[in-house]
Design an enzyme around this catalytic site. Structure first.
Site, short mmCIF file in Angstrom:
data_model
loop_
_atom_site.label_atom_id
_atom_site.label_comp_id
_atom_site.label_asym_id
_atom_site.label_seq_id
_atom_site.Cartn_x
_atom_site.Cartn_y
_atom_site.Cartn_z
N CYS A 1 1.71 -23.63 35.95
CA CYS A 1 1.39 -22.85 37.16
C CYS A 1 0.96 -23.78 38.29
CB CYS A 1 0.30 -21.83 36.85
SG CYS A 1 -0.21 -20.85 38.27
N GLY B 1 -12.43 -15.64 41.61
CA GLY B 1 -13.50 -16.23 40.79
C GLY B 1 -14.45 -17.05 41.64
N VAL B 2 -15.51 -17.52 40.98
CA VAL B 2 -16.56 -18.24 41.71
C VAL B 2 -16.09 -19.62 42.17
CG1 VAL B 2 -17.60 -19.08 39.54
CG2 VAL B 2 -18.98 -18.97 41.61
N ASP B 3 -15.26 -20.30 41.37
CA ASP B 3 -14.86 -21.66 41.72
C ASP B 3 -14.05 -21.72 43.01
OD1 ASP B 3 -16.12 -22.63 39.43
OD2 ASP B 3 -14.34 -22.29 38.20
N SER B 4 -13.02 -20.88 43.08
CA SER B 4 -12.17 -20.96 44.27
C SER B 4 -12.93 -20.45 45.50
CB SER B 4 -10.87 -20.17 44.06
OG SER B 4 -11.13 -18.84 43.69
N GLY C 1 -10.07 -24.34 43.44
CA GLY C 1 -11.37 -24.53 42.81
C GLY C 1 -11.30 -25.33 41.53
N ALA D 1 -6.51 -21.15 48.07
CA ALA D 1 -6.04 -20.21 47.06
C ALA D 1 -7.28 -19.60 46.41
CB ALA D 1 -5.18 -20.92 46.03
N MET D 2 -7.43 -18.27 46.54
CA MET D 2 -8.66 -17.62 46.07
C MET D 2 -8.33 -16.62 44.98
SD MET D 2 -10.53 -17.21 49.79
CE MET D 2 -12.16 -16.83 49.15
N SER D 3 -8.73 -16.96 43.76
CA SER D 3 -8.37 -16.13 42.61
C SER D 3 -9.28 -14.93 42.47
CB SER D 3 -8.49 -16.98 41.34
OG SER D 3 -9.86 -17.30 41.11
N CYS E 1 -3.87 -15.89 31.89
CA CYS E 1 -4.06 -14.76 32.82
C CYS E 1 -3.05 -13.66 32.59
CB CYS E 1 -4.06 -15.24 34.27
SG CYS E 1 -2.43 -15.75 34.87
#
Lengths: 398, 360
Positions: free
Chosen positions: B101, B10-13, B125, B6-8, B197
């Site tokens: 969520c 952002g850097v973490d994911s 992430g 799951a890629m939002s 969000c």
């Protein structure tokens, strides 16, 4: 690899690549008066003549643009602005147009005082002349109805649709982006006032298209400047793109058209093999009046984006219809207008074939579609409300 | 394994997905489109407020060389997260939408779809450590205390965690940013997101008032019963809140006043002194437990996403989690989760999580 997205874009033809490559290494602004300029101009004018000849019109009615979206915008906005009077502000447009027409009309409604009457399709996606006739009156500035639908592949009776508009002297624009190369397209014979086509759907380059525009059709330009293209579309002509477009058009109206029957047979083979694997598949659109390369299928109980991902992983490329800017697959506005339930609309895929399609590709799809659909059904309709179920619908069978 | 990352955007994911790829998994990236905007001409269509994030996620996937798709979960998100958020505030509780969520979207709707499509795990992430010890899943705090997100994951069931992958658990945020830059991920310097969000301007009060309208009520002194002011709805308040109470006159003793309780039926907001906020007993509903609670268990309780920690004893009684705090905590709001941990040098171990119902 199997590429079933020719309606999105189709590979460039070798003759178009050759013409473009050759032209890229020559210099000359087609508006310049010296020898190089005249050479460029000559290439453009020869291209214009070829295109006019191929599409049944005069060279003076060929206006080069940057593609389908610009041609649609120029026709719809330009003709509306030129004909708008306080008592003539209505546009009649079909509700299944490409977004380049739909959103343009909507913008004119929101910002330029236009009114709109939407011409609704029948359950097969076809637009009916009688229904159009009902919508016409003296307050109509413009009618815009596509030649063939880009999603479900339904072909419209353009001449019959033009007739009631012509009888009232109302300009008729048709988006023929999907029709050229797939069906005989004769601008003069159609009676239309303006016709949109684009290069990359027929084996030409991206970024170039044409608006065929009748000489007597008053049109306000969108781009002002050097006065090129009858002063309707200023901007330095892209000579390499124009000559490559002409090469593609020549090929499209000869060889591609001659092979339309073969293409339709291949498409029918695709539909039949999918149905063998997935008996409850639904074929959308008009079984008779249909683009030869189009198969638009609904897989009940599946989400289109699941199917697309699973097929993509197997090297099979197709389309869920349109996607928004972020890349979200959208339920097709065409299917919704045809009365298809949203949940079924979301479970639909467009397979579009073209000049490079082979039986081998169809066989590749046939081998995987059964397990893929089964898999997608397991995943279900995850993103939708839990209540959503599959409702009844009107369907066509090819 | 076949992994769905799951890629939002952002850097973490992005780094989590990169680590999944580096670990040799067959990774596919997805960005979830969660915001629904009413369609206009495009009947049934939704607008996209996530164009920039979707693009960032797509570019990260390009750099990693993995397939990437955008999936539409807006309807489920609206129904299960946004609507519940609004309903909880209307009922005088303080929900945690990120936790919801994770429970309902990332590790339910998305996970179900992923499993259905043949994936083995969903990778995110999140900063939390997940490991299997003697066949038992253990969820622990992240190595980065400041970024730890075990609190918003603690309510996931065993089945959900069995298909979860948190590759960032052993790292600090600073390390993740360095790694992102080393991997050529453009999001390396992208600022952290802090807001809810679906309320991008951060104005939760405004959002709730737009959704719920004005439901006026009284601000009442808990001790004297005196009416101190009026308000436009209990959804404007959270237990423990001090600022923005809209009381003109200072308290007689000159000390600050805090929201003590919310009574949505009458619209009454009770305020009082700080010490009246002190809570030592929590009754929490719908517990998800990671160990067998045979009797009282020594633990550390956490009552909100950041801070709110106290040594405690937790026990399961009649299907509810009772938490006795050894040191009082203030600002313990019904609707929030209480997560209980066993302190451990290898990362505090999550023992249970439940939704705070009532406090004393």
């Amino acid at each position: 690899m199997a590429y079933f997205d020719h309606a999105a874009t189709t590979p460039m033809l070798p003759e178009a690549i050759e013409a473009m490559t050759k032209a890229l290494s020559t210099t000359g602004n087609a508006s310049s008066l010296h020898t190089s300029g005249r050479r460029a101009r000559r290439a453009v004018e020869e291209a214009r003549e070829d295109i006019a000849d191929a599409l049944g019109t005069r060279p003076s009615e060929v206006v080069f643009t940057s593609g389908g979206t610009e041609s649609d915008n120029l026709a719809v906005k330009g003709i509306y602005w030129a004909r708008r009077t306080p008592s003539r502000r209505r546009i009649v447009a079909s509700s299944v147009e490409h977004h380049a027409v739909l959103d343009t009309v909507q913008w004119l409604v929101e910002h330029e005082g236009a009114e709109v009457s939407w011409l609704e399709p029948d359950p097969l996606g076809r637009l009916r002349p009688e229904a159009l006739h009902e919508l016409l009156d003296d307050d109509v500035a413009l009618v815009t109805v596509m030649w063939a639908n880009n999603e479900v592949g339904t072909v419209n009776p353009v001449r019959e649709l033009v007739a009631p508009a012509a009888a009232r002297g109302i300009p008729f624009h048709t988006d023929a982006v999907q029709a050229v190369g797939a069906l005989p397209v004769d601008f003069t014979e159609s009676g239309a006032s303006a016709l949109t086509m684009t290069g990359h759907k027929i084996g030409g380059p991206y970024g170039v298209g044409v608006l065929l525009l009748g000489r007597d059709v008053a049109t306000t330009p969108l781009l002002h400047g050097g006065g090129q293209e009858r002063d309707v579309r200023s901007g330095t002509l892209d000579v390499p793109a124009v000559v490559a477009l002409a090469a593609a058009v020549r090929h499209a109206v000869t060889e591609q058209l001659a092979r339309a029957g073969e293409l339709a047979a291949l498409r029918d083979e695709l539909v039949a093999s999918v149905r063998r694997a997935v008996p409850d598949v639904v074929v959308n659109g008009d079984p008779e009046h249909r683009l030869p390369g189009n198969a638009h299928l609904t897989f009940p109980g599946c989400e289109g984006d699941s199917l697309l991902m699973l097929l993509d992983a197997k090297g099979i490329e197709c389309s869920t219809g349109s996607a928004c800017t972020a890349g979200v697959a959208q339920p097709s506005h065409v299917l919704l207008a045809m009365g298809v339930e949203p949940v079924l609309a979301r479970g639909s895929l467009r397979f579009s074939l073209g000049h490079t399609s082979t039986t081998g590709e169809v066989r590749e799809l046939a081998e995987v579609i059964g397990p893929v659909v089964e898999r997608a059904r397991t995943a279900g309709i995850a993103g939708m409300k839990r209540l959503a179920g599959s409702g009844g619908r009107t369907t066509a069978e090819v | 394994m076949r992994v769905l990352a799951a890629m939002s955007g952002g850097v973490d994911s992005a780094v989590a997905a990169a680590r999944a790829v580096a670990a040799g998994h067959d990774v596919t990236g997805v960005h979830l489109a969660l915001s629904a905007k009413p369609g206009t001409l495009r009947t049934g269509a939704r607008g996209c407020c996530t164009i920039e994030d979707a693009r960032d996620a797509r570019r990260a996937a390009d750099v990693l060389g993995i397939p990437f798709y955008v999936w539409d979960f807006a309807e489920r998100f609206t129904e299960d997260v946004v609507e519940e958020f609004v309903a909880e505030y209307a009922a005088g509780r303080t929900p945690n939408p990120c936790l919801r969520c994770n429970e309902r979207i990332k590790f339910e709707a998305l996970l179900d779809k992923a499993i259905g499509l043949g994936f083995d795990a969903v990778c995110t992430g999140h900063y939390a450590r997940l490991s299997t010890v003697d066949g038992r899943l253990e969820l622990r705090r992240s190595a980065d205390d400041g970024k730890d997100q075990s609190y918003v994951l603690a309510s996931l069931t065993r089945e959900q965690l069995a298909h979860a992958m948190f590759p960032l658990g052993d790292s600090t945020k600073a390390e993740v940013r360095v790694e992102a830059a080393e991997r050529g991920l453009q999001v390396a310097e992208k600022p952290d997101s802090h807001d809810i969000c679906f309320i991008p301007d951060g104005d939760t009060r405004g959002f709730l008032t737009r959704r719920l309208g004005e439901q006026p009520g009284l601000l009442v002194d808990d001790e004297t019963g005196a009416v101190l002011g009026r308000h436009v709805g209990v959804h404007e308040f959270t237990v423990g809140q001090r600022k923005g109470l809209g009381i003109d006159a200072p308290a007689a003793d000159g000390r600050p006043r805090y929201v003590l309780s919310l009574e949505p039926v009458t619209g009454t907001v009770r305020v009082g002194a700080a010490e009246k906020l002190a809570v030592t007993e929590i009754v929490a509903h719908r517990p998800v437990t990671r160990i067998d609670f045979d009797g009282p268990v020594e633990c550390v309780a956490q009552v909100r996403a950041h801070g709110g920690l106290a040594p405690a004893v937790a026990e399961l009684v009649d299907g509810e989690l009772l938490v006795h705090l050894r040191e009082p905590l203030s600002g313990v709001a019904p609707g929030q989760a209480v997560a209980v941990y066993r302190p451990d040098a290898a990362g505090d171990l999550v023992l249970a999580s439940a939704t705070i119902g009532s406090t004393r």
